[in-house]
Design a protein around this motif. Sequence first.
Motif, mmCIF file in Angstrom:
data_model
loop_
_atom_site.group_PDB
_atom_site.id
_atom_site.type_symbol
_atom_site.label_atom_id
_atom_site.label_comp_id
_atom_site.label_asym_id
_atom_site.label_seq_id
_atom_site.Cartn_x
_atom_site.Cartn_y
_atom_site.Cartn_z
ATOM 1 N N ILE A 1 -3.569 16.142 5.183
ATOM 2 C CA ILE A 1 -2.894 16.019 3.891
ATOM 3 C C ILE A 1 -3.662 16.778 2.815
ATOM 4 N N GLY A 2 -5.000 16.752 2.908
ATOM 5 C CA GLY A 2 -5.815 17.517 1.958
ATOM 6 C C GLY A 2 -5.536 19.002 2.043
ATOM 7 N N GLU A 3 -5.344 19.493 3.262
ATOM 8 C CA GLU A 3 -5.017 20.913 3.442
ATOM 9 C C GLU A 3 -3.645 21.226 2.847
ATOM 10 N N ASP B 1 -0.448 11.915 -2.299
ATOM 11 C CA ASP B 1 -1.497 10.935 -2.625
ATOM 12 C C ASP B 1 -1.160 9.576 -2.016
ATOM 13 N N GLU B 2 0.097 9.161 -2.147
ATOM 14 C CA GLU B 2 0.515 7.875 -1.579
ATOM 15 C C GLU B 2 0.418 7.888 -0.065
ATOM 16 N N LEU B 3 0.769 9.028 0.546
ATOM 17 C CA LEU B 3 0.697 9.155 1.998
ATOM 18 C C LEU B 3 -0.746 9.093 2.474
ATOM 19 N N ALA B 4 -1.646 9.714 1.717
ATOM 20 C CA ALA B 4 -3.067 9.729 2.091
ATOM 21 C C ALA B 4 -3.654 8.325 2.108
ATOM 22 N N GLU B 5 -3.187 7.463 1.199
ATOM 23 C CA GLU B 5 -3.695 6.098 1.135
ATOM 24 C C GLU B 5 -3.262 5.267 2.334
ATOM 25 N N GLN B 6 -2.191 5.688 2.996
ATOM 26 C CA GLN B 6 -1.629 4.905 4.099
ATOM 27 C C GLN B 6 -2.063 5.408 5.472
ATOM 28 N N THR B 7 -2.830 6.490 5.531
ATOM 29 C CA THR B 7 -3.154 7.111 6.817
ATOM 30 C C THR B 7 -4.644 7.079 7.088
ATOM 31 N N GLY B 8 -4.994 7.440 8.329
ATOM 32 C CA GLY B 8 -6.388 7.473 8.733
ATOM 33 C C GLY B 8 -7.094 8.734 8.290
#
Length: 345
Positions: A50-52, A36-43
């Motif tokens: 990340i969802g996959e 979740d934290e990584l998703a907030e920082q990426t395009g």
Amino acid sequence: MKGAGGADGLRRRKACKRNVKREARKEWAVLRKELDELAEQTGRGDRREIGEMKQALRRLSRKTERLPLGKRDAFRTQEEELLKLAAAHPGRVLPFYVVDPRRPGNWLHGPDETIDVSPMTDRLVPELGGKGGFYGFKLYCPNGYSPTDPALMALYEYCERHGAPLTAHCSGGGFASFSPSITVHGHVYRNGEVVPHDGVLEFRHYRLTDKLRVKEKAELLNHPRLWEKVMEAFPRLRLNLAHFGCQDEGMEWTELIYGMMEKFPGLHTDLSCITETAKLREMREYVLKAPEQVRRKFLFGSDFYLNLLFLDGMKEYMENFRNTFTEQERQELMTANPSEFLGLS
């Protein structure tokens, strides 16, 4: 995971699996938070990937929750299947029995601190003094024990006396326990020294996502200097330190193992899971420079399906090997040397 027998064994297996589920839930929660934290920082494109990953994580967590708590002992099932396979292909399939000094039922401890290894050695073929169908033993110390555990030292004594071969994982990679602490008996390698240890061993790195988790346990529990201590006690022990000590960086372990092969008559190594042609060429240089008595102790190995993590298939693995070693060298590595190691020649 630690084996069992009877009602006590069933209770142990159920307790072990409950613990696995509980610890897995904690790890899944940590991983979900990290994703979740990584998703907030990426395009957007990265968020799709990340969802996959999160979907795959959910599928894996559901499988863990469905882990049955019944009577099936997967370790014993695998043991039976290996013996059936060996019986179906006599002389072609030579299984090794996996050893873990923490596994109950495999060791008998006497009142005078003696250790009876017969529950283990009885599994060997009659030619090696046993009553079963296994041709040797396999060890994987980063899973949570020392090569110099007293129970293992008793086993080494038997194996040296009877010529039973052992293979031990020995590289900077592979797998390792996820436990934050483990009770360890014997020695560990810390701060450049082999030191005695008898009690709880704490780890700084143990989470699934911690990149140093395997490296830390490999250093503490599987450093070649620990195996050197074993070989000093049993110099004719027929031991294969698999993977020739390969590490992501440097050649320290490889150099140590090579020096030990010159020193100890029973020490061997293999080239399993070395997939890159450039790395295989480096390994070939050691084979070519070795004196005859050392050259005979290099073995071919594949690690079979684990190579598929790095290559498209076993055909590519074999082609890399064929393109690196001559036909005569392959005959030595694949036939003559392994036959000698297994006591078949």
